[in-house]
Design a protein around this motif. Structure first.
Motif, PDB file in Angstrom:
ATOM      1  N   TYR A  32       0.714  -1.047   0.052  1.00 19.10           N
ATOM      2  CA  TYR A  32      -0.013  -0.034   0.137  1.00 19.10           C
ATOM      3  C   TYR A  32       0.778   1.326   0.020  1.00 19.10           C
ATOM      4  CZ  TYR A  32       0.827   0.567   5.261  1.00 19.10           C
ATOM      5  OH  TYR A  32       1.426   0.819   6.064  1.00 19.10           O
ATOM      6  N   ILE A  33       2.192   1.129   0.263  1.00 23.68           N
ATOM      7  CA  ILE A  33       3.140   2.245   0.028  1.00 23.68           C
ATOM      8  C   ILE A  33       4.126   1.663  -1.110  1.00 23.68           C
ATOM      9  CG2 ILE A  33       5.039   3.500   1.135  1.00 23.68           C
ATOM     10  CD1 ILE A  33       3.872   2.919   3.928  1.00 23.68           C
ATOM     11  N   GLU A  68       9.278   3.190   9.584  1.00 17.27           N
ATOM     12  CA  GLU A  68       8.109   2.816   9.745  1.00 17.27           C
ATOM     13  C   GLU A  68       7.528   2.858  11.091  1.00 17.27           C
ATOM     14  OE1 GLU A  68       6.030   3.394   7.277  1.00 17.27           O
ATOM     15  OE2 GLU A  68       7.459   3.238   5.529  1.00 17.27           O
ATOM     16  N   LYS A  72       7.368   4.838  16.076  1.00 21.46           N
ATOM     17  CA  LYS A  72       6.528   5.492  16.882  1.00 21.46           C
ATOM     18  C   LYS A  72       6.932   5.427  18.269  1.00 21.46           C
ATOM     19  CE  LYS A  72       2.486   3.969  14.089  1.00 21.46           C
ATOM     20  NZ  LYS A  72       1.766   2.714  13.570  1.00 21.46           N
ATOM     21  N   PHE A 101      -3.245  -1.443  12.824  1.00 21.52           N
ATOM     22  CA  PHE A 101      -2.376  -0.107  13.235  1.00 21.52           C
ATOM     23  C   PHE A 101      -3.105   1.065  12.711  1.00 21.52           C
ATOM     24  CE2 PHE A 101      -0.438  -2.047   9.361  1.00 21.52           C
ATOM     25  CZ  PHE A 101      -0.291  -1.063   8.428  1.00 21.52           C
ATOM     26  N   ASN A 120      -1.028   4.509  14.528  1.00 21.52           N
ATOM     27  CA  ASN A 120      -1.098   5.443  13.642  1.00 21.52           C
ATOM     28  C   ASN A 120      -1.775   6.664  14.358  1.00 21.52           C
ATOM     29  OD1 ASN A 120      -0.117   3.574  12.065  1.00 21.52           O
ATOM     30  ND2 ASN A 120      -1.299   4.542   9.997  1.00 21.52           N
ATOM     31  N   GLU A 165       5.231   7.723   0.411  1.00 21.50           N
ATOM     32  CA  GLU A 165       3.851   7.719   1.634  1.00 21.50           C
ATOM     33  C   GLU A 165       3.005   8.784   1.541  1.00 21.50           C
ATOM     34  OE1 GLU A 165       6.522   5.075   4.971  1.00 21.50           O
ATOM     35  OE2 GLU A 165       4.505   6.150   5.363  1.00 21.50           O
ATOM     36  N   ASN A 172      -4.474   7.863   6.824  1.00 20.01           N
ATOM     37  CA  ASN A 172      -3.768   8.586   7.667  1.00 20.01           C
ATOM     38  C   ASN A 172      -4.304   9.944   7.587  1.00 20.01           C
ATOM     39  OD1 ASN A 172      -2.375   6.501   8.722  1.00 20.01           O
ATOM     40  ND2 ASN A 172      -0.573   7.002   7.703  1.00 20.01           N
ATOM     41  N   TYR A 196       4.849  13.047  10.916  1.00 13.98           N
ATOM     42  CA  TYR A 196       4.471  11.505  11.296  1.00 13.98           C
ATOM     43  C   TYR A 196       4.973  10.729  10.049  1.00 13.98           C
ATOM     44  CZ  TYR A 196       2.398   6.934  11.108  1.00 13.98           C
ATOM     45  OH  TYR A 196       2.024   5.723  11.038  1.00 13.98           O
ATOM     46  N   CYS A 200       8.170   8.072   9.769  1.00 16.29           N
ATOM     47  CA  CYS A 200       7.817   6.777   9.258  1.00 16.29           C
ATOM     48  C   CYS A 200       9.033   6.486   8.242  1.00 16.29           C
ATOM     49  CB  CYS A 200       6.678   6.458   8.630  1.00 16.29           C
ATOM     50  SG  CYS A 200       5.515   6.362  10.156  1.00 16.29           S
ATOM     51  N   TYR A 248       0.218  -4.994  17.287  1.00 19.27           N
ATOM     52  CA  TYR A 248      -1.252  -4.649  17.203  1.00 19.27           C
ATOM     53  C   TYR A 248      -2.072  -5.597  17.358  1.00 19.27           C
ATOM     54  CZ  TYR A 248       1.451  -1.581  14.222  1.00 19.27           C
ATOM     55  OH  TYR A 248       2.746  -0.374  14.021  1.00 19.27           O
ATOM     56  N   GLY A 265       7.582  -2.912  12.278  1.00 19.90           N
ATOM     57  CA  GLY A 265       7.294  -1.749  11.265  1.00 19.90           C
ATOM     58  C   GLY A 265       6.755  -2.514   9.725  1.00 19.90           C
ATOM     59  N   VAL A 266       6.192  -1.670   9.117  1.00 17.72           N
ATOM     60  CA  VAL A 266       5.807  -2.507   7.856  1.00 17.72           C
ATOM     61  C   VAL A 266       7.031  -2.428   6.977  1.00 17.72           C
ATOM     62  CG1 VAL A 266       3.165  -2.101   7.686  1.00 17.72           C
ATOM     63  CG2 VAL A 266       4.573  -0.219   6.788  1.00 17.72           C
TER      64      VAL A 266
HETATM   65  N1  GLN Z   1       3.861   4.660   7.556  1.00 16.27           N
HETATM   66  C1  GLN Z   1       3.141   3.558   7.858  1.00 16.27           C
HETATM   67  C2  GLN Z   1       1.784   3.734   7.938  1.00 16.27           C
HETATM   68  O1  GLN Z   1       1.178   4.970   8.416  1.00 16.27           O
HETATM   69  C3  GLN Z   1       3.415   2.936   8.908  1.00 16.27           C
HETATM   70  C4  GLN Z   1       2.764   1.656   9.348  1.00 16.27           C
HETATM   71  C5  GLN Z   1       3.315   0.429   9.999  1.00 16.27           C
HETATM   72  O2  GLN Z   1       4.561   0.473  10.012  1.00 16.27           O
HETATM   73  N2  GLN Z   1       2.545  -0.431  10.649  1.00 16.27           N
HETATM   74  O3  GLN Z   1       0.559   3.300   7.435  1.00 16.27           O
END
Ligand code: GLN
Length: 322
Positions: A32-33, A68, A72, A101, A120, A165, A172, A196, A200, A248, A265-266
């Motif tokens: 999705y990224i 990513e 956080k 998340f 998030n 992103e 987001n 944010y 990431c 999560y 992290g993704v």
């Molecule tokens: N930047 C990603 C997002 O906001 C981070 C999500 C993740 O690593 N779980 O969707």
């Protein structure tokens, strides 16, 4: 029970875990990224930093991947430093959501509360709390300098990832504006979301993340640089947040089967904290359905199993050089 481990036992566990897990298959890169979809899925590295500063690295531990959601944790530490534990609890929360998340539903279910800085919603709120208020550049400096202090070396944004992103973060944007509606964004909304997204997109290595985890395990003193990055009393707060929501909706299963609080992290990174003993990091891009790296999870679990460690085992663990 008293339990003593030697450096060579730990080194051997890391090497064996690497060799056993390098052919683990399953999972897919985050897609999705768009940038993350194109990262080599075969990259794999494990790093471990003891609280005495000794570090073991194996595999692709110098490769800079997208930090990513692991970011956080680092920014949660920054706002804990700037505002204190009570303010973070009041303004964000410290609860698990039990949901993905990026859940909007979680915000509605919690009656307008972002739950925790490690999803998030709470992470965008955390960016809104970073001082100096209203100063986008000053806030970014605070975030990136905090990352450097925790990791013991500087890190930079991966520009292409940041662009990727920023162009696709529609979910987001909804989260940020919903939080604004509930008065849970404490600075400019677009600025908070941009900070944010930028944090990431920071490129990080597993060896840097292990040092960061080691700093948390060592009560705020970076075990490599020896600098005090945050006050000792904040360490259990951050480890509690990681234990309750680091993976999560899969966090309970993770704690139950691994024995170590960890955050994913993704980008494929996992950071694990064993208080008083070590920080561990692993990296491999393919993810399970909750967005947690399949191979990195297997690697961290394998190390814990080989060393017969678990934060709830009740052991008093001492590590000695040999
Ligand atoms: N930047 C990603 C997002 O906001 C981070 C999500 C993740 O690593 N779980 O969707």
């Amino acid at each position: 029970m008293e339990k003593t481990l030697t450096h060579s036992q730990i080194k051997q566990a890391v090497e064996e875990a690497y060799n056993e897990c390098k052919n683990v298959t399953g999972g897919h890169n985050a897609d999705y990224i768009p940038f993350l979809a194109n990262v080599d899925p075969n990259l794999f590295g494990i790093s471990l930093t003891l609280t005495d500063g000794t570090t073991f690295n194996i595999g692709d531990t110098d490769y800079k991947f997208g930090i990513e959601s692991v970011s956080k944790v680092l920014t949660a530490i920054l706002i804990l430093k700037q505002h204190g534990a009570d303010a973070v609890l009041k303004q964000i929360g410290a609860d698990a959501t039990g949901l993905p998340f990026n859940s909007i539903f979680a915000i509605l279910l919690e009656n307008d509360h972002p739950s925790t800085p490690l999803v998030n919603a709470g992470a965008i709120t955390a960016c809104s709390m970073v001082e100096p208020k209203g100063d986008s550049w000053g806030k970014w400096e605070a975030i990136i300098n905090n990352i450097a202090a925790l990791c013991g070396s500087e890190a930079q944004v991966l520009d292409e990832l940041y662009r990727s992103e920023s162009e696709t973060n529609f979910n987001n944007r909804s989260i940020a504006w919903l939080l604004k509606n509930y008065n849970r964004i404490y600075d400019d909304v677009d600025m908070s979301l941009d900070l944010y997204t930028r944090q990431c997109s920071v490129g990080i290595t597993s060896s840097q993340l292990a040092i960061c985890a080691g700093t948390i395990a060592n009560g705020g003193v970076n075990p490599v640089t020896k600098a005090e990055v945050f006050a000792r009393e904040l360490a259990p707060k951050i480890t509690t947040l990681i234990s309750s929501v680091g993976f999560y909706q899969n966090t309970g299963d993770w704690m139950y089967t691994s024995g170590i609080p960890a955050k994913s992290g993704v980008g494929g990174g996992v950071l694990g904290v064993y208080p008083g003993v070590m920080g561990v990091a692993a990296f491999a891009p393919p993810l399970d359905e909750a967005g947690n790296s399949v191979k990195a999870q297997a690697a961290v679990k394998a190390i814990m199993k080989k060393l017969d460690l678990g934060v709830f085992n009740g052991d008093n663990v001492t590590v000695v050089a040999d």
